[in-house]
Enzyme design. Structure first.
Site, PDB file in Angstrom:
ATOM      1  N   GLU A 161     -35.368  32.626  -5.325  1.00 58.13           N
ATOM      2  CA  GLU A 161     -34.528  33.568  -4.588  1.00 58.13           C
ATOM      3  C   GLU A 161     -34.222  33.003  -3.196  1.00 58.13           C
ATOM      4  O   GLU A 161     -35.126  32.598  -2.469  1.00 58.13           O
ATOM      5  CB  GLU A 161     -35.260  34.911  -4.419  1.00 58.13           C
ATOM      6  CG  GLU A 161     -35.383  35.719  -5.695  1.00 58.13           C
ATOM      7  CD  GLU A 161     -34.134  36.561  -6.006  1.00 58.13           C
ATOM      8  OE1 GLU A 161     -33.139  36.480  -5.237  1.00 58.13           O
ATOM      9  OE2 GLU A 161     -34.174  37.295  -7.004  1.00 58.13           O
ATOM     10  N   HIS A 199     -28.189  32.809 -11.715  1.00 57.48           N
ATOM     11  CA  HIS A 199     -28.443  34.069 -12.409  1.00 57.48           C
ATOM     12  C   HIS A 199     -27.169  34.576 -13.091  1.00 57.48           C
ATOM     13  O   HIS A 199     -27.202  35.074 -14.215  1.00 57.48           O
ATOM     14  CB  HIS A 199     -28.965  35.110 -11.405  1.00 57.48           C
ATOM     15  CG  HIS A 199     -29.667  36.260 -12.049  1.00 57.48           C
ATOM     16  ND1 HIS A 199     -30.087  37.363 -11.355  1.00 57.48           N
ATOM     17  CD2 HIS A 199     -29.999  36.491 -13.352  1.00 57.48           C
ATOM     18  CE1 HIS A 199     -30.662  38.210 -12.202  1.00 57.48           C
ATOM     19  NE2 HIS A 199     -30.626  37.713 -13.400  1.00 57.48           N
ATOM     20  N   ASP A 209     -24.921  36.609  -8.706  1.00 61.86           N
ATOM     21  CA  ASP A 209     -25.614  35.701  -7.789  1.00 61.86           C
ATOM     22  C   ASP A 209     -25.950  34.376  -8.470  1.00 61.86           C
ATOM     23  O   ASP A 209     -26.215  34.348  -9.669  1.00 61.86           O
ATOM     24  CB  ASP A 209     -26.887  36.355  -7.216  1.00 61.86           C
ATOM     25  CG  ASP A 209     -27.931  36.693  -8.286  1.00 61.86           C
ATOM     26  OD1 ASP A 209     -27.541  37.275  -9.323  1.00 61.86           O
ATOM     27  OD2 ASP A 209     -29.112  36.365  -8.091  1.00 61.86           O
TER      28      ASP A 209
HETATM   29 ZN   LIG Z   1     -30.540  37.314  -9.358  1.00 58.02          ZN
END
Ligand SMILES: [Zn+2]
Length: 291
Positions: A161, A199, A209
């Site tokens: 992330e 993703h 994203d």
């Molecule tokens: Zn994601």
């Protein structure tokens, strides 16, 4: 309990393998691999791979203990122990943006009970790398997703992330830190270039994203992800089937418009409409031949 409700962050990658070997009456070895425990919520995640059914339970301190049945053994079949094995390795890396506003906010999101999401790494805008799960643990970052014929991306991937609200560029320090992590993962697990994806690639109908601001070409130039050759673009031939090409790359085309948008967000960037122009098809034609 000592570690209750606390997540331990280890800065050094440790892989603790405890092998308990002893001979049973039939001379078959009992072997227990205790998988690495790095940054896991200790009362909820199991780290045991148990071979042989003669060990009814393993007490691993405060870790929850799986019964043999839950640890992957069939109790109603004959058990013989093969001696050659190791732990399964991640083979994909999935890149996300957090859509949140700070590193600490994301860390907290992955630590509170109700969210049911996590990632192996979180990287701040200024390049701080936080590891939150051991690479060998199955994180909860991919959700309902599909890439090629793979339908459980969480089981084979590392989730990363990037602290980013989805409407901003990714600072150099953050991307360089990301590349540092990717470099290590690629070399540790032999992950092929094509398996560094986003993703939105694996969940095009649900996710967007990382955003159009993510520098996929820069990553591809460093060996993470594939990119088309701009100097070799030609018109796709008449018999070119763009849907098949998207499928060959890996996209789930059941929602074709979503798959096209995901492809264009990554490779076309300045136009994310759900149709393929002549130019878009030439990019797709060039790219899919690399798969
Ligand atoms: Zn994601």
């Amino acid at each position: 309990m000592l570690f209750k409700n606390k997540i331990a962050f280890l800065t050094i990658f440790c892989f603790a393998v405890a092998v308990i070997g002893c001979k049973s009456k039939s001379s078959m070895a009992k072997k227990v691999l205790v998988a690495p425990i790095v940054s896991v919520k200790l009362d909820t995640v199991i780290k045991t791979v148990v071979v042989h059914d003669t060990i009814p339970k393993l007490s691993l301190g405060e870790h929850k203990v799986w019964t043999l049945e839950k640890a992957g053994l069939h109790n109603d079949v004959r058990q013989e122990t093969a001696i050659h094995y190791d732990i399964r390795k991640p083979n994909y890396v999935i890149i996300h943006h957090t859509a949140q506003n700070s590193l600490n906010q994301t860390i907290r999101t992955f630590q509170v009970e109700h969210t049911k999401v996590s990632a192996h790494y979180v990287i701040s805008r200024d390049g701080i790398i936080v590891q939150m799960l051991n690479d060998y643990v199955r994180g909860w970052h991919a959700g309902l997703s599909k890439w090629g014929s793979i339908t459980d991306m969480n089981s084979i991937s590392i989730g990363i992330e990037l602290d980013n609200n989805g409407k901003e560029t990714f600072p150099d320090a953050q991307i360089e830190a990301l590349i540092q992590v990717l470099d290590t993962l690629k070399s540790n697990y032999g992950i092929p270039s094509s398996n560094f994806i986003g993703h939105a690639d694996i969940a095009p109908a649900r996710k967007n994203d990382p955003s159009v601001y993510f520098p996929w070409k820069r990553l591809a130039d460093r060996g993470f992800g594939l990119w088309y050759n701009p100097s070799e673009l030609v018109s796709a031939p008449d018999n070119f089937n763009p849907i098949d090409a998207l499928k060959i790359i890996g996209y789930d085309t059941r929602n074709l418009k979503a798959a096209i948008v995901a492809f264009k967000r990554k490779f076309i960037v300045n136009d994310v409409s759900p149709e393929l122009s002549v130019y878009d098809k030439s990019v797709l034609y060039n790219l899919y031949q690399k798969y």
